[in-house]
Design an enzyme around this catalytic site. Structure first.
Site, mmCIF file in Angstrom:
data_model
loop_
_atom_site.group_PDB
_atom_site.id
_atom_site.type_symbol
_atom_site.label_atom_id
_atom_site.label_comp_id
_atom_site.label_asym_id
_atom_site.label_seq_id
_atom_site.Cartn_x
_atom_site.Cartn_y
_atom_site.Cartn_z
ATOM 1 N N GLU A 125 2.310 7.833 -9.350
ATOM 2 C CA GLU A 125 1.644 6.533 -9.421
ATOM 3 C C GLU A 125 1.923 5.865 -10.769
ATOM 4 O O GLU A 125 2.463 6.472 -11.690
ATOM 5 C CB GLU A 125 0.143 6.694 -9.188
ATOM 6 C CG GLU A 125 -0.217 7.014 -7.742
ATOM 7 C CD GLU A 125 -0.045 5.830 -6.807
ATOM 8 O OE1 GLU A 125 0.354 4.750 -7.266
ATOM 9 O OE2 GLU A 125 -0.319 5.979 -5.600
ATOM 10 N N GLU A 167 -1.156 -14.703 0.286
ATOM 11 C CA GLU A 167 -0.209 -14.676 -0.827
ATOM 12 C C GLU A 167 1.219 -15.043 -0.445
ATOM 13 O O GLU A 167 2.058 -15.257 -1.324
ATOM 14 C CB GLU A 167 -0.233 -13.292 -1.493
ATOM 15 C CG GLU A 167 -1.363 -13.089 -2.470
ATOM 16 C CD GLU A 167 -2.641 -12.602 -1.805
ATOM 17 O OE1 GLU A 167 -3.627 -12.348 -2.504
ATOM 18 O OE2 GLU A 167 -2.645 -12.484 -0.564
ATOM 19 N N HIS A 209 0.827 -1.202 0.000
ATOM 20 C CA HIS A 209 0.000 0.000 0.000
ATOM 21 C C HIS A 209 0.869 1.263 0.000
ATOM 22 O O HIS A 209 2.062 1.210 0.307
ATOM 23 C CB HIS A 209 -0.907 0.022 1.231
ATOM 24 C CG HIS A 209 -1.963 -1.034 1.231
ATOM 25 N ND1 HIS A 209 -3.259 -0.797 0.856
ATOM 26 C CD2 HIS A 209 -1.903 -2.349 1.538
ATOM 27 C CE1 HIS A 209 -3.959 -1.906 0.948
ATOM 28 N NE2 HIS A 209 -3.153 -2.869 1.360
#
Length: 501
Positions: A298, A242, A178
């Site tokens: 981003e 995961e 994140h």
């Protein structure tokens, strides 16, 4: 990778950031170290933008080696590495697989996970040095050399933090990455993409119960963990940890350790571990310290807007290895493409193989889409009834990875990893009026800035997109008329050995 001997005198491989660095040191051109003083405020990314970022970073940039900065201002005992996964070739090297086969490797791993194990605290290298938040002088910003990517970032960001938390109802755990901004000496804001991460579900459940959610953030770990953590539903549904993917990639369980101040686990050989709690009903403005209106760069290549209300982590402790190595990434770089793109490829391969075995030969989550927005599917038509199935495969790809926006379909004689070859197919095997499949009004990724009502009246709200399939395959009945020129097979090493080492 390096070898160690455990207490029972058994030889055991150790997979961590340091063993990955040692492997890169043994391969020319894969790692550069510098002792030049560097400021973590914008300078590290400013340098690496030129040296090896690639991806959707504004040109000039390039695919280059990973870099280690040994002299980081304000952090005498720490180093910073950037670009560890910023080339597909390097990812293949670190995972011991051919670059073009990485999607297949991850597809196999996700179907045969090896669950993590817990080791005693005295065996955990991540707890060699401990700093408690209630101690005088504690300041996470001084302990961790988290960089700002640009001069207008909301603050220092941890971009490669493996966030680990558990469902407060079921106890099932998960790990994701994140956007984490250091807000104060003991506070970190955490951005959640709506509906895209399992930890978001855990946080919402805890908040409804009025309880904090314990969370650990492990920084500087085995690259297999970083790649595995980027899988998303439906490939890894809620309840799928995961870390099992990383275990399968190494054929060895990831080792976890109990945190010291919260009821949660962390990665035992991480360089840094931050222990904290997501506070219920507590939100802050992401750029409260800078007022820039910006967050950080981003994956689409633009700087994201600062979120007006992001959840807050209250830090309880920071633990780390001796002489720790901080790992970071530039958001729009080729490193992001590797981390999210290769799991995307594995997800598409899995979904299409179930529906039509043997037809999809390969997938490339293209760099220009940041590993998320664009994919190239290499499809083989072997009989008349295969006509049309290539478009079904594209639809399945859009289902397997909902953040996909554009899918290019190419034949078996086109290299999906070669953009010029894909554009050649677009120019010689595609007609816009019959080979374009338009699917408007579909939810995609909110970080694509074109997905807003102001861009097009067809977009009802932010994050809605028009998805497009470009069918650049030859109709089956015309395949004989579209055969590429054949050249005589020769051994070029005889004539230019240095070019084909």
């Amino acid at each position: 990778m390096s070898l160690i001997v455990n207490s029972r005198q058994e030889t055991k491989r150790e997979y961590d950031l340091r063993s990955a660095i040692e492997l890169l040191k043994s391969v020319p051109g894969q790692l550069v170290e510098t002792n030049e003083p560097v400021d973590p405020h914008a300078e590290i990314s400013g340098v690496y933008r030129y040296a090896g970022a690639g991806g959707t970073v504004m040109r000039p940039t390039q695919i280059g080696p990973a870099m280690i900065f040994n002299n980081v201002k304000g952090h005498e005992d720490a180093r910073v590495i950037i670009g560890l996964l910023a080339s597909r070739e390097r990812v293949g090297l670190l995972l011991n697989e051919k670059p073009e086969r990485l999607g297949f490797l991850l597809n196999e791993a996700v179907q045969h996970p090896i669950q993590p194990v817990v080791v005693p605290n005295d065996k955990a290298k991540c707890q060699e040095v401990v700093h408690y938040a209630n101690e005088p002088g504690f300041d996470i910003r001084k302990l961790i050399p988290a960089p700002t990517n640009t001069e207008e970032d909301a603050g220092p960001y941890i971009t490669m933090g493996m966030c680990y938390a558990s469902d407060p109802e079921t106890g099932e755990s998960d790990i994701t990455i994140h956007r984490l901004c250091l807000q104060s000496k003991d506070e970190i804001s955490m951005f959640f993409t709506p509906g895209a991460r399992h930890l978001g579900v855990f946080r919402e459940k805890a908040e409804k119960l009025g309880e904090p959610l314990p969370i650990s953030i492990s920084v500087g770990v085995d690259p297999a963990i970083e790649i595995g953590a980027c899988f998303e539903p439906p490939t890894t549904p809620l309840g799928y940890n995961e870390l099992g993917i990383a275990g399968a990639l190494r054929n060895e369980a990831v080792e976890l350790v109990q945190c010291l101040t919260i009821n949660e686990k962390a990665i035992a050989n991480a360089e840094y571990v931050i222990e904290g709690e997501l506070i219920p009903d507590c939100y802050v403005r992401e750029d409260q310290n800078t007022n820039t209106g910006k967050a950080m760069p981003e994956f689409p290549g633009y700087t994201g807007e600062a979120n007006p209300a992001v959840p807050l982590i209250k830090v309880k402790a920071v633990t780390h290895r001796k002489n720790p190595i901080m790992q970071t990434v530039i958001g729009p770089s080729e490193e992001h493409v590797s981390m999210v793109g290769i799991p995307t490829e594995a997800s598409i391969l899995q979904m299409v193989e179930r529906a039509m075995p043997g037809k999809l030969l390969n997938v490339y989550a293209h760099s220009s889409g940041g590993g998320k927005l664009m994919a190239v599917l290499q499809f083989q038509k072997s009989q008349p009834s295969d006509e049309g199935r290539q478009r079904q495969a594209a639809l399945l790809a859009l289902s397997a990875f909902p953040e996909l926006k554009h899918v290019f379909l190419v034949d078996e004689d086109v290299d999906p990893f070669d953009s010029n070859d894909v554009l050649w197919a677009l120019n010689t095997r595609y007609q816009g009026d019959v080979d374009t499949i338009i699917i408007p009004g579909v939810r995609c990724h909110p970080l694509d800035p074109s997905q807003i009502p102001a861009f097009s009246p067809s977009i009802r709200n932010k994050g809605i997109s028009c998805k497009v399939i470009f069918d650049c395959t030859v109709p089956f009945h015309l395949k004989d008329k579209f055969k590429r020129a054949k050249f005589k097979e020769m051994d070029p090493k005889r004539f230019a050995p240095s070019l084909f080492e």
